[in-house]
Design a protein around this motif. Structure first.
Motif, mmCIF file in Angstrom:
data_model
loop_
_atom_site.group_PDB
_atom_site.id
_atom_site.type_symbol
_atom_site.label_atom_id
_atom_site.label_comp_id
_atom_site.label_asym_id
_atom_site.label_seq_id
_atom_site.Cartn_x
_atom_site.Cartn_y
_atom_site.Cartn_z
ATOM 1 N N PRO A 42 8.092 4.441 6.509
ATOM 2 C CA PRO A 42 6.791 3.792 6.728
ATOM 3 C C PRO A 42 6.439 2.828 5.593
ATOM 4 O O PRO A 42 6.531 3.183 4.418
ATOM 5 C CB PRO A 42 5.805 4.951 6.797
ATOM 6 C CG PRO A 42 6.470 6.056 6.020
ATOM 7 C CD PRO A 42 7.933 5.886 6.236
ATOM 8 N N ARG A 43 6.046 1.631 5.973
ATOM 9 C CA ARG A 43 5.686 0.575 5.028
ATOM 10 C C ARG A 43 4.373 -0.056 5.476
ATOM 11 O O ARG A 43 4.184 -0.348 6.661
ATOM 12 C CB ARG A 43 6.776 -0.486 4.998
ATOM 13 C CG ARG A 43 6.390 -1.839 4.423
ATOM 14 C CD ARG A 43 6.369 -1.870 2.922
ATOM 15 N NE ARG A 43 6.081 -3.224 2.423
ATOM 16 C CZ ARG A 43 6.166 -3.592 1.150
ATOM 17 N NH1 ARG A 43 6.527 -2.710 0.240
ATOM 18 N NH2 ARG A 43 5.889 -4.823 0.795
ATOM 19 N N ARG A 44 3.471 -0.248 4.517
ATOM 20 C CA ARG A 44 2.234 -0.959 4.813
ATOM 21 C C ARG A 44 1.923 -1.892 3.650
ATOM 22 O O ARG A 44 2.078 -1.519 2.481
ATOM 23 C CB ARG A 44 1.067 0.014 5.018
ATOM 24 C CG ARG A 44 -0.241 -0.697 5.414
ATOM 25 C CD ARG A 44 -1.407 0.259 5.475
ATOM 26 N NE ARG A 44 -2.659 -0.450 5.698
ATOM 27 C CZ ARG A 44 -3.862 0.080 5.510
ATOM 28 N NH1 ARG A 44 -3.978 1.340 5.116
ATOM 29 N NH2 ARG A 44 -4.946 -0.647 5.726
ATOM 30 N N HIS A 45 1.510 -3.099 3.962
ATOM 31 C CA HIS A 45 1.122 -4.044 2.917
ATOM 32 C C HIS A 45 0.063 -5.009 3.430
ATOM 33 O O HIS A 45 -0.064 -5.239 4.630
ATOM 34 C CB HIS A 45 2.337 -4.827 2.381
ATOM 35 C CG HIS A 45 3.075 -5.591 3.433
ATOM 36 N ND1 HIS A 45 4.434 -5.429 3.652
ATOM 37 C CD2 HIS A 45 2.682 -6.542 4.337
ATOM 38 C CE1 HIS A 45 4.821 -6.227 4.623
ATOM 39 N NE2 HIS A 45 3.775 -6.913 5.048
ATOM 40 N N LEU A 46 -0.687 -5.549 2.491
ATOM 41 C CA LEU A 46 -1.509 -6.719 2.752
ATOM 42 C C LEU A 46 -0.668 -7.952 2.415
ATOM 43 O O LEU A 46 0.040 -7.970 1.400
ATOM 44 C CB LEU A 46 -2.777 -6.713 1.893
ATOM 45 C CG LEU A 46 -3.868 -5.710 2.253
ATOM 46 C CD1 LEU A 46 -4.995 -5.798 1.230
ATOM 47 C CD2 LEU A 46 -4.412 -5.953 3.646
ATOM 48 N N VAL A 76 0.838 -1.191 0.000
ATOM 49 C CA VAL A 76 0.000 0.000 0.000
ATOM 50 C C VAL A 76 0.879 1.250 0.000
ATOM 51 O O VAL A 76 0.615 2.219 -0.712
ATOM 52 C CB VAL A 76 -0.947 0.008 1.222
ATOM 53 C CG1 VAL A 76 -1.771 1.287 1.262
ATOM 54 C CG2 VAL A 76 -1.850 -1.224 1.207
ATOM 55 N N GLU A 77 1.956 1.216 0.788
ATOM 56 C CA GLU A 77 2.927 2.309 0.790
ATOM 57 C C GLU A 77 4.281 1.779 1.259
ATOM 58 O O GLU A 77 4.369 0.729 1.908
ATOM 59 C CB GLU A 77 2.472 3.452 1.700
ATOM 60 C CG GLU A 77 2.450 3.106 3.173
ATOM 61 C CD GLU A 77 2.183 4.324 4.044
ATOM 62 O OE1 GLU A 77 2.592 5.429 3.670
ATOM 63 O OE2 GLU A 77 1.571 4.162 5.123
ATOM 64 N N GLY A 78 5.342 2.502 0.914
ATOM 65 C CA GLY A 78 6.666 2.154 1.386
ATOM 66 C C GLY A 78 7.322 1.058 0.563
ATOM 67 O O GLY A 78 6.710 0.439 -0.301
ATOM 68 N N ASP A 79 8.607 0.829 0.864
ATOM 69 C CA ASP A 79 9.418 -0.109 0.102
ATOM 70 C C ASP A 79 9.872 -1.280 0.959
ATOM 71 O O ASP A 79 9.978 -1.174 2.188
ATOM 72 C CB ASP A 79 10.650 0.598 -0.467
ATOM 73 C CG ASP A 79 10.277 1.682 -1.474
ATOM 74 O OD1 ASP A 79 9.384 1.419 -2.293
ATOM 75 O OD2 ASP A 79 10.876 2.766 -1.426
ATOM 76 N N ALA A 80 10.163 -2.396 0.273
ATOM 77 C CA ALA A 80 10.727 -3.578 0.914
ATOM 78 C C ALA A 80 11.603 -4.299 -0.093
ATOM 79 O O ALA A 80 11.410 -4.189 -1.310
ATOM 80 C CB ALA A 80 9.628 -4.509 1.423
ATOM 81 N N VAL A 81 12.580 -5.032 0.425
ATOM 82 C CA VAL A 81 13.456 -5.862 -0.406
ATOM 83 C C VAL A 81 13.439 -7.262 0.185
ATOM 84 O O VAL A 81 13.702 -7.448 1.376
ATOM 85 C CB VAL A 81 14.894 -5.316 -0.448
ATOM 86 C CG1 VAL A 81 15.765 -6.210 -1.329
ATOM 87 C CG2 VAL A 81 14.919 -3.880 -0.966
ATOM 88 N N PHE A 82 13.108 -8.267 -0.650
ATOM 89 C CA PHE A 82 13.035 -9.649 -0.193
ATOM 90 C C PHE A 82 14.213 -10.444 -0.749
ATOM 91 O O PHE A 82 14.573 -10.299 -1.923
ATOM 92 C CB PHE A 82 11.719 -10.301 -0.642
ATOM 93 C CG PHE A 82 10.494 -9.651 -0.068
ATOM 94 C CD1 PHE A 82 10.095 -9.924 1.231
ATOM 95 C CD2 PHE A 82 9.754 -8.761 -0.820
ATOM 96 C CE1 PHE A 82 8.968 -9.315 1.773
ATOM 97 C CE2 PHE A 82 8.627 -8.148 -0.299
ATOM 98 C CZ PHE A 82 8.236 -8.428 1.004
ATOM 99 N N ASP A 83 14.797 -11.275 0.096
ATOM 100 C CA ASP A 83 15.848 -12.199 -0.322
ATOM 101 C C ASP A 83 15.193 -13.538 -0.605
ATOM 102 O O ASP A 83 14.731 -14.223 0.311
ATOM 103 C CB ASP A 83 16.908 -12.344 0.778
ATOM 104 C CG ASP A 83 17.563 -11.019 1.129
ATOM 105 O OD1 ASP A 83 17.826 -10.235 0.193
ATOM 106 O OD2 ASP A 83 17.780 -10.754 2.320
#
Length: 334
Positions: A129-133, A93-100
């Protein structure tokens, strides 16, 4: 558990799912580790550079499908210390993430969803700030749907392509479907009053994943449907399910199917991509897995294994771990 329930391994049926809902808020990385972990797949959370963090995580579950609405503040790293048996879909929904999850890191942000196959994700970095489903689906459920679609036994990881576009097409539809499921189930939502609708929506979500997003079996799904399974193979399958916990032989299965052993073996190779005995072994393993999940540590692993015809406990544990990515004892503790 009734013998008839083992038919669900081949033919997904509409069931009334059990509902649950939990909510957490806090600032402690260790507490967040416990929230995100399962007994079979622990996760270690740390605040990067010892900075302060905050989180809010709400989880709703309907049977073996769960949805999370999570919001994070601060820079957070996560390390998964053992594989998970779930396929995980993140819808930002907002913000970033990096998955290994392999050789190349997978970047996630608004408009870019991510599918992580069972056992693939080893870690992540969240830049708040990060938000996700988050949508969590048991790999076993996905394999049951594939088995139903192909009319042959499907096991292992479906190996989804990790990237999903969420701004249009199937990705947008998936995000809307998951959002509506979450809203309908959370906070005592109205969907809880219609368990059949929930089951149908959960099935629709899995079928959308399989039909609209690339994975190992996508090309096969575009091929013409195979010829209908012959009667003798169906009779053999019915006989196996009816006598799943009994020590039946290949000769007895062939007699019940009214064909020779050779004809039966040819039919299973052509229409189930396996052998009759391997098929019987697989449905017994699936039955043992369901018993371990449902027993709640009230029964011993040995008792459950013996109930389904597994007399060599060491071999059962090794095959179970290969099939479900965890030991029977770990499933029993969930």
């Amino acid at each position: 558990m009734s013998v008839g329930s083992d038919r669900h391994f081949l033919y997904p049926a509409v069931q009334s799912p059990s509902f649950s809902e939990t909510a957490y808020t806090g600032t402690d990385p260790d507490a967040l580790s416990e929230i995100l972990s399962s007994s079979a797949s622990p996760i270690k959370v740390a605040a990067q550079a010892n900075a302060s963090i905050a989180y809010r995580c709400n989880f709703v579950s309907a049977g073996n499908l769960s949805i999370a609405d999570c919001a994070y503040e601060g820079a957070i790293s996560l390390r998964r210390e053992a594989p998970t048996s779930k396929v995980i879909i993140f819808l930002p929904v907002e913000g970033d993430a990096v998955f290994d999850a392999g050789q190349e890191p997978i970047h996630s942000g608004p408009g870019r969803g991510t599918i992580l196959g069972a056992g693939r994700a080893t870690g992540a970095r969240l830049l708040g700030p990060r938000r996700h489903l988050g949508l969590f689906v048991d790999q076993e459920r996905i394999n049951r749907h594939l088995t139903h679609m192909f009319e042959r036994t499907i096991t292992g990881d479906a190996d989804f392509h990790p990237h999903i576009g969420l701004t249009a097409g199937p990705g947008l539809l998936l995000q809307q479907l998951v959002t509506n499921l979450y809203r309908g189930l959370g906070g005592g939502g109205m969907l809880r009053e219609s368990p059949l609708a929930v089951s149908a929506l959960c099935d629709a979500t899995v079928y959308l994943l399989l039909e609209a997003f690339p994975h190992r079996y996508s090309n096969d799904l575009t091929l013409p449907a195979p010829a209908p399974t012959p009667r003798h193979v169906k009779w053999a399958i019915d006989f196996m399910h009816a006598h799943i916990a009994e020590p039946i032989s290949l000769s007895e299965i062939a007699t019940a199917a009214k064909v020779s052993i050779r004809t039966l073996q040819q039919g299973f190779r052509q229409f189930r991509n396996t052998t009759p005995i391997a098929y019987l072994h697989e449905i017994r393993m699936a039955a043992a897995h369901r018993d371990l999940l449902e027993s709640g540590a009230k029964q011993a692993v040995a008792d459950i294994a013996l109930r389904w015809g597994f007399t060599h406990l060491g071999r059962f544990a090794a095959e179970y771990r290969k099939r479900f990515s965890q030991l029977p004892s770990q499933t029993l503790k969930r």
